[in-house]
Design an enzyme around this catalytic site. Structure first.
Site, PDB file in Angstrom:
ATOM      1  N   LYS A 119       0.823  -1.205   0.000  1.00 47.00           N
ATOM      2  CA  LYS A 119       0.000   0.000   0.000  1.00 47.00           C
ATOM      3  C   LYS A 119       0.865   1.267   0.000  1.00 47.00           C
ATOM      4  O   LYS A 119       2.037   1.259   0.372  1.00 47.00           O
ATOM      5  CB  LYS A 119      -0.932  -0.007   1.214  1.00 47.00           C
TER       6      LYS A 119
ATOM      7  N   ARG B   6      -4.857  -9.752   3.424  1.00 47.89           N
ATOM      8  CA  ARG B   6      -4.995  -9.745   1.961  1.00 47.89           C
ATOM      9  C   ARG B   6      -3.614  -9.446   1.375  1.00 47.89           C
ATOM     10  O   ARG B   6      -3.028  -8.405   1.669  1.00 47.89           O
ATOM     11  CB  ARG B   6      -6.015  -8.679   1.552  1.00 47.89           C
TER      12      ARG B   6
END
Length: 270
Positions: free
Chosen positions: A205, A239
């Site tokens: 991210k 995830r």
């Protein structure tokens, strides 16, 4: 939870699994590496070309059906914010709806409930799907995440979703800046304490990239550091793009805590 994107423009893999044969091969590989949930999406999260409902269905449903046929015991998640896509995906074999845009389509959770499948409750601060955050502010981001995701979780169960398959996701980067992302990790105990199983989507991210000043292809170490911190504080699922490395991280922390034994021991035992 292994990520498989049937998109030509994913921020991470740049379309490596857009072709269905490549996507099925990735499913085989990540399941062999230890993934127990396969998260399949057909639209990139960030801005880009419009993908209508019909095209999204054409992207995700054949892959879900193929993976379900080959691996019937593996839980398949569909990453979508649209109710018609979720309905088609569940009919093809998905057992979990990953609503990464936090109920933007209010009918989505109702479809999940009617079909008795799981549901991921996310937090975006109310932003429109596929838009980037701009000068976002929360008086208390953790309190906001807890209030919103637990409200969604209770609603999902009321709609008919199995309680054991309802997860809450603080949803790093979505409607948040890097400072928010770090605070969510720093105070993750408060989110875990809600009692709902917590899913974290940390993989590569922007908050990792900005914290370390690393481009997308250089964020694995930072991702795994955040993962280790999170599993040690009770996060239930992750995830991930890099499944093998993530599984090693999870297993190492669990072994240190005494929750699992070492996988192969001979040193000093003979």
């Amino acid at each position: 939870m292994a990520i498989i994107n049937r998109t030509p423009d994913s921020f991470y893999d740049r379309g490596a699994t857009f072709e269905i044969d490549a996507a099925v091969q990735r499913a085989d590989a990540v399941i062999a590496d230890g993934a127990t949930i396969i998260d399949i999406g057909g639209v990139k999260a960030g801005p880009g070309p419009v993908v209508d409902v019909e095209e999204e269905i054409e992207r995700v449903v054949p892959l879900i059906a193929a993976v379900h046929d080959k691996h019937p015991d593996v839980l398949i998640s569909v990453d979508t914010w649209r109710a018609p896509v979720a309905e088609a995906a569940v009919q093809a074999g998905a057992g979990l709806v990953n609503d990464t845009w936090a109920g933007y389509d209010p009918e989505l959770v109702e479809v999940a409930g009617q079909l008795s499948v799981g549901y991921v409750c996310s937090h975006t601060g109310g932003v429109t799907p596929r838009t980037r955050p701009h000068r976002v502010h929360f008086d208390d981001v953790v309190a906001d995440v807890i209030a919103e995701t637990t409200r969604q979780a209770e609603h999902a169960v009321a709609c008919g979703c199995p309680e054991e398959l309802v997860l809450i996701d603080p949803t790093h980067d979505f409607g948040k800046n890097t400072f928010h992302g770090l605070e969510l990790l720093r105070r993750i105990d408060e989110i875990v304490a809600t009692g709902w199983p917590v899913l974290m989507a940390l993989s590569n991210k922007d908050f990792v990239g900005e914290t370390l000043d690393r481009e997308v292809g250089e964020r694995l170490v930072g991702t795994l550091a955040a993962t280790a911190w999170s599993v040690a504080h009770g996060v239930a699922a992750f995830r991930s793009h890099e499944v093998r490395e993530t599984m090693d991280t999870l297993r190492m922390i669990c072994a240190i805590e005494g929750r699992i034994p070492p996988a192969h021991t001979i040193r000093g035992l003979a």
